[in-house]
Scaffold this motif. Structure first.
Motif, mmCIF file in Angstrom:
data_model
loop_
_atom_site.group_PDB
_atom_site.id
_atom_site.type_symbol
_atom_site.label_atom_id
_atom_site.label_comp_id
_atom_site.label_asym_id
_atom_site.label_seq_id
_atom_site.Cartn_x
_atom_site.Cartn_y
_atom_site.Cartn_z
ATOM 1 N N ALA A 1 -40.531 13.416 24.304
ATOM 2 C CA ALA A 1 -41.500 12.527 24.944
ATOM 3 C C ALA A 1 -41.501 11.144 24.302
ATOM 4 N N VAL A 2 -41.416 11.090 22.979
ATOM 5 C CA VAL A 2 -41.372 9.802 22.279
ATOM 6 C C VAL A 2 -40.104 9.047 22.669
ATOM 7 N N GLU A 3 -38.970 9.719 22.659
ATOM 8 C CA GLU A 3 -37.707 9.062 23.005
ATOM 9 C C GLU A 3 -37.683 8.597 24.455
ATOM 10 N N ALA A 4 -38.273 9.367 25.363
ATOM 11 C CA ALA A 4 -38.349 8.945 26.771
ATOM 12 C C ALA A 4 -39.226 7.698 26.902
ATOM 13 N N ALA A 5 -40.333 7.668 26.179
ATOM 14 C CA ALA A 5 -41.208 6.492 26.214
ATOM 15 C C ALA A 5 -40.499 5.272 25.658
ATOM 16 N N LEU A 6 -39.743 5.445 24.580
ATOM 17 C CA LEU A 6 -39.002 4.333 23.987
ATOM 18 C C LEU A 6 -37.921 3.810 24.924
ATOM 19 N N GLU A 7 -37.275 4.695 25.663
ATOM 20 C CA GLU A 7 -36.253 4.270 26.628
ATOM 21 C C GLU A 7 -36.864 3.456 27.755
ATOM 22 N N GLU A 8 -38.090 3.786 28.127
ATOM 23 C CA GLU A 8 -38.770 3.104 29.223
ATOM 24 C C GLU A 8 -39.366 1.765 28.807
ATOM 25 N N ALA A 9 -39.640 1.615 27.520
ATOM 26 C CA ALA A 9 -40.357 0.439 27.022
ATOM 27 C C ALA A 9 -39.423 -0.720 26.732
ATOM 28 N N ALA A 10 -39.904 -1.905 27.038
ATOM 29 C CA ALA A 10 -39.170 -3.119 26.694
ATOM 30 C C ALA A 10 -39.473 -3.535 25.261
ATOM 31 N N ASP B 1 -48.491 17.987 11.346
ATOM 32 C CA ASP B 1 -47.803 18.409 10.128
ATOM 33 C C ASP B 1 -46.596 17.523 9.844
ATOM 34 N N SER B 2 -45.836 17.885 8.815
ATOM 35 C CA SER B 2 -44.702 17.065 8.390
ATOM 36 C C SER B 2 -43.625 16.938 9.464
ATOM 37 N N ALA B 3 -43.474 17.932 10.315
ATOM 38 C CA ALA B 3 -42.492 17.834 11.401
ATOM 39 C C ALA B 3 -42.882 16.723 12.377
ATOM 40 N N GLY B 4 -44.158 16.642 12.700
ATOM 41 C CA GLY B 4 -44.642 15.565 13.570
ATOM 42 C C GLY B 4 -44.547 14.211 12.906
ATOM 43 N N LEU B 5 -44.858 14.171 11.618
ATOM 44 C CA LEU B 5 -44.739 12.917 10.872
ATOM 45 C C LEU B 5 -43.302 12.422 10.858
ATOM 46 N N SER B 6 -42.348 13.334 10.750
ATOM 47 C CA SER B 6 -40.942 12.924 10.715
ATOM 48 C C SER B 6 -40.523 12.292 12.040
ATOM 49 N N VAL B 7 -41.072 12.770 13.145
ATOM 50 C CA VAL B 7 -40.774 12.154 14.446
ATOM 51 C C VAL B 7 -41.307 10.721 14.461
ATOM 52 N N LEU B 8 -42.538 10.540 14.006
ATOM 53 C CA LEU B 8 -43.120 9.197 13.965
ATOM 54 C C LEU B 8 -42.325 8.276 13.049
ATOM 55 N N LEU B 9 -41.976 8.763 11.875
ATOM 56 C CA LEU B 9 -41.236 7.931 10.919
ATOM 57 C C LEU B 9 -39.846 7.561 11.426
ATOM 58 N N ALA B 10 -39.236 8.416 12.207
ATOM 59 C CA ALA B 10 -37.904 8.122 12.745
ATOM 60 C C ALA B 10 -37.925 6.943 13.714
ATOM 61 N N HIS B 11 -39.088 6.663 14.282
ATOM 62 C CA HIS B 11 -39.197 5.592 15.285
ATOM 63 C C HIS B 11 -40.229 4.544 14.869
ATOM 64 N N ILE B 12 -40.535 4.486 13.598
ATOM 65 C CA ILE B 12 -41.635 3.663 13.107
ATOM 66 C C ILE B 12 -41.480 2.179 13.453
ATOM 67 N N ASP B 13 -40.272 1.707 13.599
ATOM 68 C CA ASP B 13 -40.054 0.282 13.887
ATOM 69 C C ASP B 13 -40.365 -0.095 15.334
ATOM 70 N N ARG B 14 -40.593 0.893 16.219
ATOM 71 C CA ARG B 14 -40.855 0.588 17.636
ATOM 72 C C ARG B 14 -42.147 1.187 18.152
ATOM 73 N N ILE B 15 -43.021 1.658 17.243
ATOM 74 C CA ILE B 15 -44.267 2.276 17.693
ATOM 75 C C ILE B 15 -45.479 1.661 17.015
ATOM 76 N N THR C 1 -49.400 4.099 7.562
ATOM 77 C CA THR C 1 -50.328 2.973 7.722
ATOM 78 C C THR C 1 -49.795 1.685 7.095
ATOM 79 N N ASP C 2 -48.825 1.814 6.190
ATOM 80 C CA ASP C 2 -48.196 0.635 5.592
ATOM 81 C C ASP C 2 -46.997 0.146 6.402
ATOM 82 N N LEU C 3 -46.493 0.987 7.304
ATOM 83 C CA LEU C 3 -45.262 0.677 8.021
ATOM 84 C C LEU C 3 -45.456 0.209 9.458
#
Length: 107
Positions: free
Chosen positions: A36-45, A59-73, A91-93
């Motif tokens: 879902a995150v990757e689909a949203a990123l593909e759709e977003a300018a 949990d940490s699995a969800g955090l890892s998804v967020l951190l993998a895309h932190i520069d675009r979210i 919160t720092d990133l």
């Protein structure tokens, strides 16, 4: 067994792509969250807003998804998630709205 998680993509009037999650994000449903995150990123300018304000557990699995895309979210979260988002450094990133109950701002 997969933990209940609802993922709802949307687009604001200004064109901002928003992905709203409700429920719990853990290793049992990380694949769906990642997709879902990757689909949203593909759709977003530009930046995607991920609304976690109705997430009760992350949990940490969800955090890892967020951190993998932190520069675009950007995130919207409730004070419930403030400790985990702060401790892991998210919160720092990136911008995280809604962690302070006295600050009602949202993107």
């Amino acid at each position: 067994m997969t933990t209940p998680l609802t993922l709802t993509p949307d687009r604001r009037a200004d064109g901002t792509v928003v992905l709203t999650a409700a429920g719990e994000i853990d290793m049992s449903n990380t694949d769906a969250f990642t997709s879902a995150v990757e689909a949203a990123l593909e759709e977003a300018a530009a930046t995607v807003v991920i609304d976690l304000s109705r997430v009760e557990y992350l949990d940490s699995a969800g955090l890892s998804v967020l951190l993998a895309h932190i520069d675009r979210i950007e995130l919207v979260a409730s004070p419930l998630l403030a400790p985990v988002l702060t401790i892991c450094g998210i919160t720092d990133l990136t911008t995280v709205h809604g962690l302070d109950p006295a600050d009602p701002s949202t993107p």
